[in-house]
Scaffold this motif. Structure first.
Motif, PDB file in Angstrom:
ATOM      1  N   VAL A 161       0.863  -1.182   0.000  1.00  0.00           N
ATOM      2  CA  VAL A 161       0.000   0.000   0.000  1.00  0.00           C
ATOM      3  C   VAL A 161       0.896   1.227   0.000  1.00  0.00           C
ATOM      4  O   VAL A 161       1.755   1.378   0.876  1.00  0.00           O
ATOM      5  N   ASN A 162       0.708   2.067  -1.002  1.00  0.00           N
ATOM      6  CA  ASN A 162       1.568   3.254  -1.177  1.00  0.00           C
ATOM      7  C   ASN A 162       3.048   2.868  -1.163  1.00  0.00           C
ATOM      8  O   ASN A 162       3.879   3.532  -0.555  1.00  0.00           O
ATOM      9  N   ALA A 163       3.340   1.766  -1.848  1.00  0.00           N
ATOM     10  CA  ALA A 163       4.706   1.264  -2.050  1.00  0.00           C
ATOM     11  C   ALA A 163       5.365   0.781  -0.763  1.00  0.00           C
ATOM     12  O   ALA A 163       6.573   0.547  -0.732  1.00  0.00           O
ATOM     13  N   GLU A 164       4.598   0.598   0.287  1.00  0.00           N
ATOM     14  CA  GLU A 164       5.108   0.024   1.530  1.00  0.00           C
ATOM     15  C   GLU A 164       4.439  -1.330   1.764  1.00  0.00           C
ATOM     16  O   GLU A 164       3.248  -1.503   1.507  1.00  0.00           O
ATOM     17  N   ARG A 165       5.224  -2.279   2.265  1.00  0.00           N
ATOM     18  CA  ARG A 165       4.677  -3.610   2.502  1.00  0.00           C
ATOM     19  C   ARG A 165       3.538  -3.553   3.511  1.00  0.00           C
ATOM     20  O   ARG A 165       3.671  -2.990   4.598  1.00  0.00           O
ATOM     21  N   TYR A 166       2.421  -4.134   3.134  1.00  0.00           N
ATOM     22  CA  TYR A 166       1.235  -4.184   4.000  1.00  0.00           C
ATOM     23  C   TYR A 166       1.088  -5.556   4.631  1.00  0.00           C
ATOM     24  O   TYR A 166       0.876  -5.696   5.835  1.00  0.00           O
ATOM     25  N   GLN A 167       1.220  -6.597   3.808  1.00  0.00           N
ATOM     26  CA  GLN A 167       1.082  -7.950   4.320  1.00  0.00           C
ATOM     27  C   GLN A 167       1.656  -8.940   3.306  1.00  0.00           C
ATOM     28  O   GLN A 167       1.527  -8.747   2.102  1.00  0.00           O
ATOM     29  N   ASP A 168       2.304  -9.995   3.797  1.00  0.00           N
ATOM     30  CA  ASP A 168       2.873 -11.049   2.969  1.00  0.00           C
ATOM     31  C   ASP A 168       2.299 -12.397   3.393  1.00  0.00           C
ATOM     32  O   ASP A 168       2.043 -12.619   4.578  1.00  0.00           O
ATOM     33  N   PHE A 169       2.130 -13.286   2.430  1.00  0.00           N
ATOM     34  CA  PHE A 169       1.689 -14.646   2.721  1.00  0.00           C
ATOM     35  C   PHE A 169       2.563 -15.629   1.954  1.00  0.00           C
ATOM     36  O   PHE A 169       3.033 -15.322   0.862  1.00  0.00           O
ATOM     37  N   ASP A 170       2.736 -16.820   2.527  1.00  0.00           N
ATOM     38  CA  ASP A 170       3.445 -17.894   1.836  1.00  0.00           C
ATOM     39  C   ASP A 170       2.623 -19.164   2.015  1.00  0.00           C
ATOM     40  O   ASP A 170       2.824 -19.924   2.960  1.00  0.00           O
ATOM     41  N   PHE A 171       1.672 -19.380   1.110  1.00  0.00           N
ATOM     42  CA  PHE A 171       0.782 -20.531   1.196  1.00  0.00           C
ATOM     43  C   PHE A 171       1.459 -21.763   0.604  1.00  0.00           C
ATOM     44  O   PHE A 171       2.211 -21.672  -0.367  1.00  0.00           O
ATOM     45  N   ASP A 172       1.158 -22.922   1.178  1.00  0.00           N
ATOM     46  CA  ASP A 172       1.830 -24.141   0.706  1.00  0.00           C
ATOM     47  C   ASP A 172       0.898 -25.101  -0.016  1.00  0.00           C
ATOM     48  O   ASP A 172       1.315 -26.194  -0.409  1.00  0.00           O
ATOM     49  N   SER A 173      -0.363 -24.725  -0.241  1.00  0.00           N
ATOM     50  CA  SER A 173      -1.274 -25.588  -0.992  1.00  0.00           C
ATOM     51  C   SER A 173      -2.349 -24.742  -1.660  1.00  0.00           C
ATOM     52  O   SER A 173      -2.617 -23.612  -1.235  1.00  0.00           O
ATOM     53  N   ASP A 174      -2.967 -25.302  -2.694  1.00  0.00           N
ATOM     54  CA  ASP A 174      -4.052 -24.658  -3.445  1.00  0.00           C
ATOM     55  C   ASP A 174      -3.650 -23.259  -3.903  1.00  0.00           C
ATOM     56  O   ASP A 174      -4.340 -22.273  -3.642  1.00  0.00           O
ATOM     57  N   THR A 175      -2.543 -23.178  -4.623  1.00  0.00           N
ATOM     58  CA  THR A 175      -1.991 -21.873  -5.004  1.00  0.00           C
ATOM     59  C   THR A 175      -1.954 -21.640  -6.514  1.00  0.00           C
ATOM     60  O   THR A 175      -1.595 -20.544  -6.951  1.00  0.00           O
ATOM     61  N   LYS A 176      -2.316 -22.627  -7.316  1.00  0.00           N
ATOM     62  CA  LYS A 176      -2.218 -22.459  -8.764  1.00  0.00           C
ATOM     63  C   LYS A 176      -3.287 -21.483  -9.251  1.00  0.00           C
ATOM     64  O   LYS A 176      -4.442 -21.559  -8.830  1.00  0.00           O
ATOM     65  N   LEU A 177      -2.887 -20.586 -10.123  1.00  0.00           N
ATOM     66  CA  LEU A 177      -3.822 -19.594 -10.636  1.00  0.00           C
ATOM     67  C   LEU A 177      -3.370 -19.088 -11.995  1.00  0.00           C
ATOM     68  O   LEU A 177      -2.260 -18.576 -12.146  1.00  0.00           O
ATOM     69  N   GLN A 178      -4.254 -19.257 -12.968  1.00  0.00           N
ATOM     70  CA  GLN A 178      -4.146 -18.605 -14.259  1.00  0.00           C
ATOM     71  C   GLN A 178      -5.488 -17.919 -14.490  1.00  0.00           C
ATOM     72  O   GLN A 178      -6.535 -18.526 -14.245  1.00  0.00           O
TER      73      GLN A 178
END
Length: 243
Positions: A161-178
């Motif tokens: 948000v406004n070029a500052e990190r707001y939140q990060d996630f590192d999911f290990d399943s159900d992550t495929k997306l096109q």
């Protein structure tokens, strides 16, 4: 399970760098081709939920975006309702709507999901109550434009948000997306339009890769002159000048 890191509150020095052209871009200040209902376009961008609902815009027939991408745009919520999630963007696969990333505002904080991974929920599971990490996130002010940028690579999702990190996630399943369609302004999963967003979106850009913090900052700097007057007016509105 996923690792989540909230906003640190530490502002880092950014620099303007060259950013390659997006895969596609919509400034949303004038009408675009796409299925739409009760949405208007002006210098504020695309305006949703101001009059009749459902209010939405579908951007379809898009080049398919693969696993790694960035979504960047200016966002302004004008609703004082914080008791439900307002979905402002849904990127999904036209052949399988369950493959998607949803972005929304709930409790005046950014939230969403990547497929079955829910950003705000305890253990990121659908149906769970909101987590402590979610409640610790900074709230967005109603009526102010923010530059939102989302990176997705594999199971990693980074929200700025406004070029500052707001939140990060590192999911290990159900992550495929096109995805090859983007729905703006509302959520539609089974034919019903819900989670109406009230506010504005403009300068939507989609990149076929993730962007660095400096690239995200550079995008925001490039378009901020178009936003400045709106945010200046917002700040001025906080003062009672009649007394």
């Amino acid at each position: 399970m996923a690792l989540v890191v909230g906003c640190t509150g530490i502002r880092k020095q950014r620099q303007v760098v060259a950013v390659e052209a997006p895969l596609y871009a919509f400034d949303l200040t004038s009408e675009v081709v796409g299925s739409q209902q009760s949405v208007s376009f002006n210098t504020d961008g695309a305006s949703f939920g101001l009059e009749n609902t459902p209010s939405y815009l579908v951007l379809d027939s898009l080049p398919t975006v693969q696993e790694d991408f960035n979504l960047s745009f200016w966002l302004r919520s004008t609703s004082e309702k914080g008791d439900y999630t307002q979905t402002y963007l849904r990127a999904y696969n036209s052949e399988d709507r369950q493959v998607n990333i949803n972005l929304g505002i709930g409790g005046f904080r950014l939230t969403g999901n990547l497929n079955s991974n829910t950003f705000s929920a305890k253990n990121f599971a659908q149906g769970n109550a909101a987590s402590r990490q979610y409640y610790d996130l900074p709230r967005l002010e109603v009526g102010k434009f923010y530059f939102v940028s989302v990176n997705k690579t594999g199971g990693t999702v980074e929200i700025y948000v406004n070029a500052e990190r707001y939140q990060d996630f590192d999911f290990d399943s159900d992550t495929k997306l096109q995805f090859d369609r983007i729905l703006l302004g509302v959520l539609n999963t089974s034919g019903d339009y819900v989670n109406q967003f009230t506010g504005n979106i403009r300068n939507l850009q989609v990149f076929a890769k993730t962007l660095s913090p400096d690239e995200i900052y550079s995008l925001s700097v490039k378009t901020y002159p178009e936003i400045k007057a709106f945010n200046d007016a917002f700040e001025l509105s906080k003062f009672n000048l009649d007394n």
